[in-house]
Motif scaffolding. Structure first.
Motif, short mmCIF file in Angstrom:
data_model
loop_
_atom_site.label_atom_id
_atom_site.label_comp_id
_atom_site.label_asym_id
_atom_site.label_seq_id
_atom_site.Cartn_x
_atom_site.Cartn_y
_atom_site.Cartn_z
N ILE A 46 0.53 -0.71 -0.21
CA ILE A 46 0.19 -0.01 0.31
C ILE A 46 1.44 1.55 0.10
O ILE A 46 1.32 1.37 1.29
N ALA A 47 1.38 1.57 -1.00
CA ALA A 47 2.02 2.63 -1.09
C ALA A 47 2.04 3.39 -2.69
O ALA A 47 0.77 2.79 -3.87
N GLN A 48 2.65 4.35 -3.06
CA GLN A 48 2.78 5.04 -4.75
C GLN A 48 4.34 5.05 -5.07
O GLN A 48 4.57 5.73 -4.50
N PRO A 49 4.44 4.23 -6.15
CA PRO A 49 3.91 2.98 -6.40
C PRO A 49 3.16 2.17 -5.28
O PRO A 49 4.10 1.77 -4.76
N PRO A 50 2.68 1.04 -6.19
CA PRO A 50 1.58 -0.20 -5.06
C PRO A 50 3.03 -1.43 -5.52
O PRO A 50 1.68 -2.76 -5.34
N PHE A 51 4.03 -1.08 -5.32
CA PHE A 51 5.13 -2.49 -5.22
C PHE A 51 5.63 -2.15 -4.62
O PHE A 51 6.72 -0.93 -4.96
N THR A 52 7.28 -3.14 -4.25
CA THR A 52 8.11 -2.89 -3.54
C THR A 52 9.38 -2.59 -4.66
O THR A 52 9.10 -2.93 -5.99
N PRO A 53 10.32 -1.67 -4.21
CA PRO A 53 10.92 -1.18 -5.26
C PRO A 53 12.26 -3.05 -5.75
O PRO A 53 12.38 -3.49 -4.76
N PHE A 54 13.00 -2.73 -6.60
CA PHE A 54 13.42 -3.77 -7.32
C PHE A 54 14.91 -4.02 -6.99
O PHE A 54 15.42 -4.91 -6.21
N VAL A 55 15.32 -2.60 -6.37
CA VAL A 55 16.33 -2.51 -5.76
C VAL A 55 16.15 -2.50 -4.48
O VAL A 55 16.01 -0.86 -4.17
N ASP A 56 16.58 -3.03 -3.34
CA ASP A 56 16.08 -2.74 -1.82
C ASP A 56 17.49 -1.52 -1.21
O ASP A 56 18.14 -0.97 -1.79
N ASP A 57 16.67 -1.02 0.01
CA ASP A 57 18.12 0.25 0.41
C ASP A 57 19.39 -0.03 0.85
O ASP A 57 20.62 0.77 0.56
N ASP A 58 19.28 -1.57 0.63
CA ASP A 58 21.09 -2.04 1.00
C ASP A 58 22.06 -1.77 -0.07
O ASP A 58 22.62 -3.07 -0.10
N GLY A 59 21.17 -1.91 -1.61
CA GLY A 59 21.56 -2.39 -2.13
C GLY A 59 21.70 -4.12 -3.23
O GLY A 59 21.88 -3.64 -4.47
N GLY A 60 20.47 -4.39 -2.57
CA GLY A 60 20.45 -5.63 -3.04
C GLY A 60 19.00 -5.71 -3.80
O GLY A 60 18.32 -5.10 -3.79
N ILE A 61 19.77 -7.16 -4.61
CA ILE A 61 18.04 -6.94 -5.23
C ILE A 61 16.93 -7.82 -5.10
O ILE A 61 16.95 -8.86 -3.92
N SER A 62 15.71 -6.74 -5.11
CA SER A 62 14.93 -7.97 -4.32
C SER A 62 13.27 -8.30 -5.28
O SER A 62 12.96 -7.30 -6.19
#
Length: 299
Positions: A46-62
């Motif tokens: 529940i956010a804008q955009p409504p999906f998790t980022p492909f690269v997280d805050d630590d620089g890893g791929i999610s």
């Protein structure tokens, strides 16, 4: 030296001309495809955009394949895909059955008559697609033109429920995409040499045999092109099933729209779009390779 320079210049222009369509595909096909693929590997939030980022805050791929696993385990999507393929295939066959004699007649007509018939085929494109579908709603509803005429002729006692059925969807699909079948067929049949058919009949071939042995093989490229031009958009059609089929017509275009804009589950909707694209692209690639092998064998 000037000759070498001219050859290099011609080669550069050729490479530039070839690069333009590849650049077009890169910008308007591969780039959006990569974006949709990235979203399909995310989780809904529940956010804008409504999906998790492909690269997280630590620089890893999610990335996750849960959306594709859900598509494989939920029978609703399998049934929807199969129904969409079936209805698109049936509509394509009807367009071919209607479009082939129309294209053949246009190709064999006189020049002035041919231009008029082609104009009649292209004329519906001058009217909004949405308005044409709305017109069919007025024709097919319980108190529309068709039912009123049938009751006036006393052929029926009460209105026939055409609307919100698969029959209404088929009518909408065939009517909307019939020109996409006729035009490539006409382009192929118009170039066909009639002397070949006459030669086959002079050698004793029945007209039907001459058709299958001469006309049909020569018209096959137009048949394939027309079928692809009809099947691909009919597979993902949204407006016609929504307006003529009603809320119960769960075709893949409707499911895709609902996942994006009703459920707000963009990752799952993106996964649905990726699978739909693969269902359309993979058979086309194999078909093109088969045609290339046939062409090499004929050569």
């Amino acid at each position: 030296m000037s000759t070498v320079t001219a050859l290099r210049s011609d080669k550069l222009w050729q490479q530039f001309a070839v690069a333009i369509p590849y650049l077009w595909l890169l910008i308007f096909f591969l780039a959006p495809f990569a974006i949709i693929l990235k979203i399909s590997l995310a989780d809904p939030i529940i956010a804008q955009p409504p999906f998790t980022p492909f690269v997280d805050d630590d620089g890893g791929i999610s990335a996750t394949a849960d959306n594709y696993k859900f598509l494989l385990t939920d029978k609703l999507y399998a049934v929807t895909y199969l129904k969409s393929v079936f209805m698109a295939a049936v509509a394509t066959l009807f367009c071919l059955a209607l479009g082939f004699p129309m294209a053949y007649g246009i190709a064999r007509a006189g020049e002035s008559t041919r231009n008029l018939l082609l104009l009649l085929i292209i004329l519906p494109f001058w009217i909004s697609f949405l308005l044409r579908v709305y017109a069919w709603m007025g024709l097919l509803n319980n108190y529309g033109v068709i039912n009123n005429v049938l009751m006036w002729l006393q052929l029926i006692d009460k209105p026939i429920g055409f609307m919100y059925t698969d029959f209404a969807i088929y009518i909408g699909l065939v009517y909307s995409y019939l020109p996409f079948m006729v035009l490539p067929l006409y382009a192929t049949l118009e170039r066909m040499d009639l002397d070949l058919v006459e030669a086959a009949q002079d050698l004793g071939a029945h007209p039907s045999q001459a058709f299958w042995d001469v006309t049909w093989p020569l018209a096959r490229p137009g048949v394939i092109a027309g079928c692809l031009l009809v099947f691909i958009p009919a597979m993902g059609e949204y407006v016609i099933p929504y307006l003529l089929g009603g809320p119960e017509s769960l075709l893949i275009g409707r499911v895709l729209f609902d996942e994006f804009f009703v459920n707000r589950d963009w990752p799952l909707a993106s996964a649905v779009a990726i699978v739909l694209l693969l269902l359309l692209v993979v058979p086309i690639v194999f078909l093109q390779r088969s045609q290339a092998r046939d062409a090499e064998g004929a050569a």
